[in-house]
Scaffold this motif. Structure first.
Motif, PDB file in Angstrom:
ATOM      1  N   TYR A 135       0.813  -1.223   0.000  1.00  0.00           N
ATOM      2  CA  TYR A 135       0.000   0.000   0.000  1.00  0.00           C
ATOM      3  C   TYR A 135       0.843   1.269   0.000  1.00  0.00           C
ATOM      4  N   ASP A 149      -2.827   6.473  -4.893  1.00  0.00           N
ATOM      5  CA  ASP A 149      -3.895   6.442  -5.891  1.00  0.00           C
ATOM      6  C   ASP A 149      -4.469   7.842  -6.031  1.00  0.00           C
ATOM      7  N   VAL A 167      -9.472   2.994  -9.937  1.00  0.00           N
ATOM      8  CA  VAL A 167      -8.912   1.889  -9.157  1.00  0.00           C
ATOM      9  C   VAL A 167      -9.161   0.608  -9.945  1.00  0.00           C
ATOM     10  N   ARG A 174      -5.029 -13.470  -6.447  1.00  0.00           N
ATOM     11  CA  ARG A 174      -5.294 -12.319  -7.316  1.00  0.00           C
ATOM     12  C   ARG A 174      -4.051 -11.432  -7.441  1.00  0.00           C
ATOM     13  N   SER A 189     -11.889  10.939  -4.076  1.00  0.00           N
ATOM     14  CA  SER A 189     -11.668   9.706  -3.308  1.00  0.00           C
ATOM     15  C   SER A 189     -12.930   8.876  -3.095  1.00  0.00           C
ATOM     16  N   ALA A 219      -5.682   8.348  -2.569  1.00  0.00           N
ATOM     17  CA  ALA A 219      -6.882   7.533  -2.331  1.00  0.00           C
ATOM     18  C   ALA A 219      -6.503   6.069  -2.134  1.00  0.00           C
ATOM     19  N   THR A 271      -8.969   4.070  -0.166  1.00  0.00           N
ATOM     20  CA  THR A 271     -10.188   3.843  -0.945  1.00  0.00           C
ATOM     21  C   THR A 271      -9.988   2.634  -1.855  1.00  0.00           C
ATOM     22  N   ARG A 272      -8.814   2.582  -2.477  1.00  0.00           N
ATOM     23  CA  ARG A 272      -8.504   1.416  -3.323  1.00  0.00           C
ATOM     24  C   ARG A 272      -8.522   0.139  -2.490  1.00  0.00           C
ATOM     25  N   ALA A 273      -7.871   0.203  -1.315  1.00  0.00           N
ATOM     26  CA  ALA A 273      -7.796  -0.992  -0.481  1.00  0.00           C
ATOM     27  C   ALA A 273      -9.189  -1.500  -0.133  1.00  0.00           C
ATOM     28  N   LEU A 284     -12.099  -0.741  -1.695  1.00  0.00           N
ATOM     29  CA  LEU A 284     -12.846  -1.136  -2.891  1.00  0.00           C
ATOM     30  C   LEU A 284     -12.519  -2.570  -3.286  1.00  0.00           C
ATOM     31  N   ARG A 285     -11.249  -2.921  -3.117  1.00  0.00           N
ATOM     32  CA  ARG A 285     -10.809  -4.249  -3.554  1.00  0.00           C
ATOM     33  C   ARG A 285     -11.058  -5.327  -2.516  1.00  0.00           C
ATOM     34  N   ARG A 286     -11.075  -4.984  -1.244  1.00  0.00           N
ATOM     35  CA  ARG A 286     -11.168  -6.012  -0.207  1.00  0.00           C
ATOM     36  C   ARG A 286     -12.138  -5.619   0.892  1.00  0.00           C
ATOM     37  N   LEU A 320     -16.619   3.945   2.269  1.00  0.00           N
ATOM     38  CA  LEU A 320     -16.397   4.462   0.918  1.00  0.00           C
ATOM     39  C   LEU A 320     -17.205   5.733   0.680  1.00  0.00           C
ATOM     40  N   ASP A 321     -18.305   5.869   1.427  1.00  0.00           N
ATOM     41  CA  ASP A 321     -19.141   7.064   1.249  1.00  0.00           C
ATOM     42  C   ASP A 321     -18.682   8.233   2.104  1.00  0.00           C
ATOM     43  N   PRO A 326     -15.242   9.549   2.511  1.00  0.00           N
ATOM     44  CA  PRO A 326     -13.803   9.482   2.231  1.00  0.00           C
ATOM     45  C   PRO A 326     -12.954  10.255   3.237  1.00  0.00           C
TER      46      PRO A 326
END
Lengths: 143, 275
Positions: A41, A45, A51, A77, A126, B177, B180-182, B184-186, B195-196, B198
């Motif tokens: 991490y 981003d 993403v 993955r 974000s 972000a 946010t990526r982390a 979104l993915r998991r 997520l709503d 941020p």
């Protein structure tokens, strides 16, 4: 009590380990395991970018689409993502995933087709906007 | 340098050995099961690391399954040896070498994890102490060095993770972000609602970087005040549990290694603690 040699060896090992670890963090790469950078991490981003989430899916001979996870092929993955450039350059490599599935899950129907799909979420400030795109970036069909 | 070798209880080393060696089968058989699956992955997907190119390490294949049995047996033998205070060096270093190779099998398929640096250090330094009985009342410099090395490795994992964020993400990593990526993915049911909002994830990025940078100075003061040790150890464990609840990633081997910070010998010496 340690002998003088015992002390010297320990101090030397400490310095060596510290130097390797620090060098790994400052100029090393994952390839330098176990002294590579602690980069989980660590990338940034863009809050207004996209993403990517990658998935592998397969189609069996009956045309059913199957989700391919690490239990199906032995690759996680993140590992598929780590090698995604190789898969893009040489989609035949996906055949190896299919062979792994044959070995790990002999009770399941073999894959007739394997593909890597990238799902992109669009962000604004974000926050996911709800807009998503999907793209097949590599695919292989059983010859 | 004097701190590096300041004497520590041998019993702490003995307890930690038992815990570490018993954790190996848990890790290998239960919590990191995907490593064994690499036995069935065709060799063309093996991407050897530098260590695998420098040393004549074999391409993983069906032998990995036998190797797993060997590693578990060696770890159980080392746990028994540690509890009975016999042959700590041979049994310990055997486990260290086998586990390192197990990690090479794990990390050579396109993804390298960073959750067990301190655990690897623990496996390699614990045998160096030599004999250490569970009920020993002695302190030794060798024990002090081994425990300090593990503590330094635990702390380095955080401090250098912060350095990596600045190196790869830049100084504005905190305003990106990434979390946010982390999520979104998991995502988990606990993290998905974030997520709503941020702002929370954004603030958490500041919190993580500050925490990672604050750990090293805290380690320096822990020698003066033992309460800092508890604050550090419980703080770390809390952080990893929170991370697990949010993105189902947990640094379990690292959590085992950080037990080196605690006065583990009290677990076997309770009868002598004054009332």
């Amino acid at each position: 009590m340690l002998t003088d040699t015992g002390r010297r060896v320990r101090v030397a090992l400490t310095l060596l380990l510290a130097a390797l670890t620090l060098a790994g963090t400052l100029v090393g790469q994952d390839d330098d395991f176990p002294f590579g950078p602690f980069r989980m991490y660590s990338t940034r981003d863009d809050p207004n970018g996209t993403v990517v989430s990658t998935r592998v899916e397969a189609v069996d001979a009956a045309g059913r689409v199957r989700t391919v996870d690490e239990r199906s092929t032995g690759l996680k993955r993140a590992e598929v993502e780590g090698q995604v450039q190789r898969f893009r350059a040489d989609p035949a490599l996906l055949g190896a995933l299919s062979r792994a599935h044959d070995r790990l899950r002999p009770d399941e129907a073999p894959y007739a087709e394997v593909r890597i799909v990238e799902l992109r979420y669009v962000l604004r400030d974000s926050r996911p906007t709800g807009e998503q795109t999907e793209q097949v970036v590599a695919s292989w069909r059983r010859p | 340098m004097s701190r590096l070798l300041s004497p520590a209880p041998l019993a702490r080393v003995a307890v930690l050995r038992v815990i570490v060696y018993l954790f190996v089968p848990v890790d290998v058989l239960l919590t990191t099961t995907w490593v064994r699956a690499h036995a069935q992955v065709p060799g063309e997907l093996y991407v050897p690391l530098r260590i695998g190119r420098l040393l004549p390490l074999p391409t993983p294949g069906p032998w990995v399954e036998l190797f797993q049995v060997l590693l578990v047996a060696a770890a159980l033998a080392a746990a028994v040896a540690a509890a009975r205070d016999v042959l700590p060096r041979v049994t310990g270093w055997l486990v260290a070498l086998l586990y390192l190779e197990w990690m090479v099998v794990a990390m050579s398929y396109g993804k390298v994890d960073h959750d067990r640096f301190a655990f690897l250090v623990a496996l390699f330094v614990l045998p160096s102490v030599g004999r250490a009985a569970l009920h020993s009342r002695e302190r030794s410099e060798a024990a002090g060095w081994a425990l300090t090395m593990i503590a330094l490795a635990v702390v380095a994992t955080y401090t250098l993770a912060a350095v990596a964020k600045i190196r790869f993400g830049g100084w504005d990593w905190v305003d990106g972000a990434t979390l946010t990526r982390a999520v979104l993915r998991r995502s988990t049911p606990l993290s998905e609602p974030l997520l709503d909002v941020p702002g929370v994830l954004h603030a958490a990025q500041y919190g993580i970087l500050i925490m990672e940078l604050a750990v090293a100075p805290l380690l320096l003061v822990r020698w003066r005040d033992p309460r800092v040790t508890w604050l550090l150890a419980l703080g770390f464990l809390g952080f990893h549990l929170l991370t697990f609840s949010m993105i189902t990633i947990i640094f379990l081997p690292h959590c085992v290694a950080l037990l080196a910070l605690l006065p583990l010998e009290r677990a076997v010496q309770r009868e002598q603690v004054p009332a």
